[in-house]
Design an enzyme around this catalytic site. Sequence first.
Site: not given
Length: 429
Positions: A243, A138, A180, A216, A245
């Site tokens: 990640e 990030e 990432n 996400h 979701d």
Amino acid sequence: MTMAMTTGASAGTTLGASAAEKGRYFGAAVAVNKLSTSAYTTILNREFNSVVAENEMKWASNEPQQGVFNHSSGDRLVSHAQANGMSVRGHTLLWHAQQPGWAQGMSGSALRNAAINHVTQVATHYRGKIYAWDVVNEAFADGGSGGRRDSNLQRTGNDWIEAAFRAARAADPGAKLCYNDYNTDGINAKSTGIYNMVRDFKSRGVPIDCVGFQSHLGTSLASDYQANLQRFADLGVDVQITELDVMTGGNQANIYGAVTRACLAVSRCTGITTWGVRDCDSWRGSDNALLFDCNGNKKAAYTAVLNALNAGTGTPTTPPPTTPPPTTPPPTTGGCSASVSLNSWNGGFVASVKVTAGSAGTNGWNVSVTLPSGASVTNTWSATASGSTGTVRFANVDYNGRLTAGQVAEFGFQGTGSGTGMTPTCTAS
Ligand code: G3I
């Protein structure tokens, strides 16, 4: 390390087994303290063939005081993975968030040195056990700038990301090294900023192997989600969904299925990780964003993913991590030769040294390096150093001394001061 591709479960009936049939992994983020909850571990072991620590390998967790490392929770996860044939993603070596208090208060070359030392120590601890590391997490800003996020790490100099990648490569040459980030789901200013960095790293030989797309997601999926993965893959890196979701609602199963199909359609998309196991394990709380409900039942989203995995074709063939060429080509004569590749910043450096055996091979080797005045070695990996200033001798350790003709061993050291102009000489025994 080699990725585990199989589980005990029969192919096509679980996420992990079905992904493995397509040469990929299907993973979950794990809260390590839940490994003692059998309802949780039953699903994890049955369905997933890859794990990542949700929090336990972050800087605040494993270096709570400067130079004092605690790998107990991370080690527990790695042991669980090894016992169950799962590969491990490492998350994350450097991030602006979840830093220990002592690092939050640092800046400049003191922070840079501490950060590189952290990368080196953690990657060395897990050497050979990690399939892919999120080396940096990030680091790009949201919004339209396409530039870097401001942080204490960014303020140490724009080269902090490449310094981290070089240190990680030196410490664990077998792990794939990833950048990432989130809000990179589609072609947008942020993903394009990252794309430009990866292209630049590739052109300059900075060791990067993969890009993680956190994913996400809300109630819709960017129409160019797959095209975005593909443009990164075309730069010569693997891509991974790291990640995943998705907001609950009518579209959840469709979005999960579409993400899975996109990964399978990109030959260098090597795997998918969901950020948790059951809805109630998720950081997203009432979003009910995962594949299993709070009672451990499979949701419609689960079926969409499994069907997409089973319908997919093709097996990715991705190269192992590649180390960039040394700055000085090794000489071809003698019992061995050595070359050094340097990553410097104001006040410090990391040197990566390649030892190449001559035609007779080696039983052991010694590399001598004369440091510039004022420089000193603070930390060495994959070799044993004698001395720290002036002429320093680095001897092989037990696992990398015996080389066949032309075989290469790598070691590294970190130093303070300037490392410019070092010429290594190699002696074989
Ligand atoms: O363990 C302590 C507990 O002892 C304490 O009582 C409690 C009180 O707040 O905090 C607990 O720690 C929390 C930790 O999660 C474990 O539950 C932290 O406060 C909390 O900040 C931490 O949140 C994590 C978050 O990263 C931190 O930014 C989430 O679990 C984790 O899912 C989340 O993961 C991130 C990825 O690393 C990077 N990408 C985004 C993703 C989601 O935010």
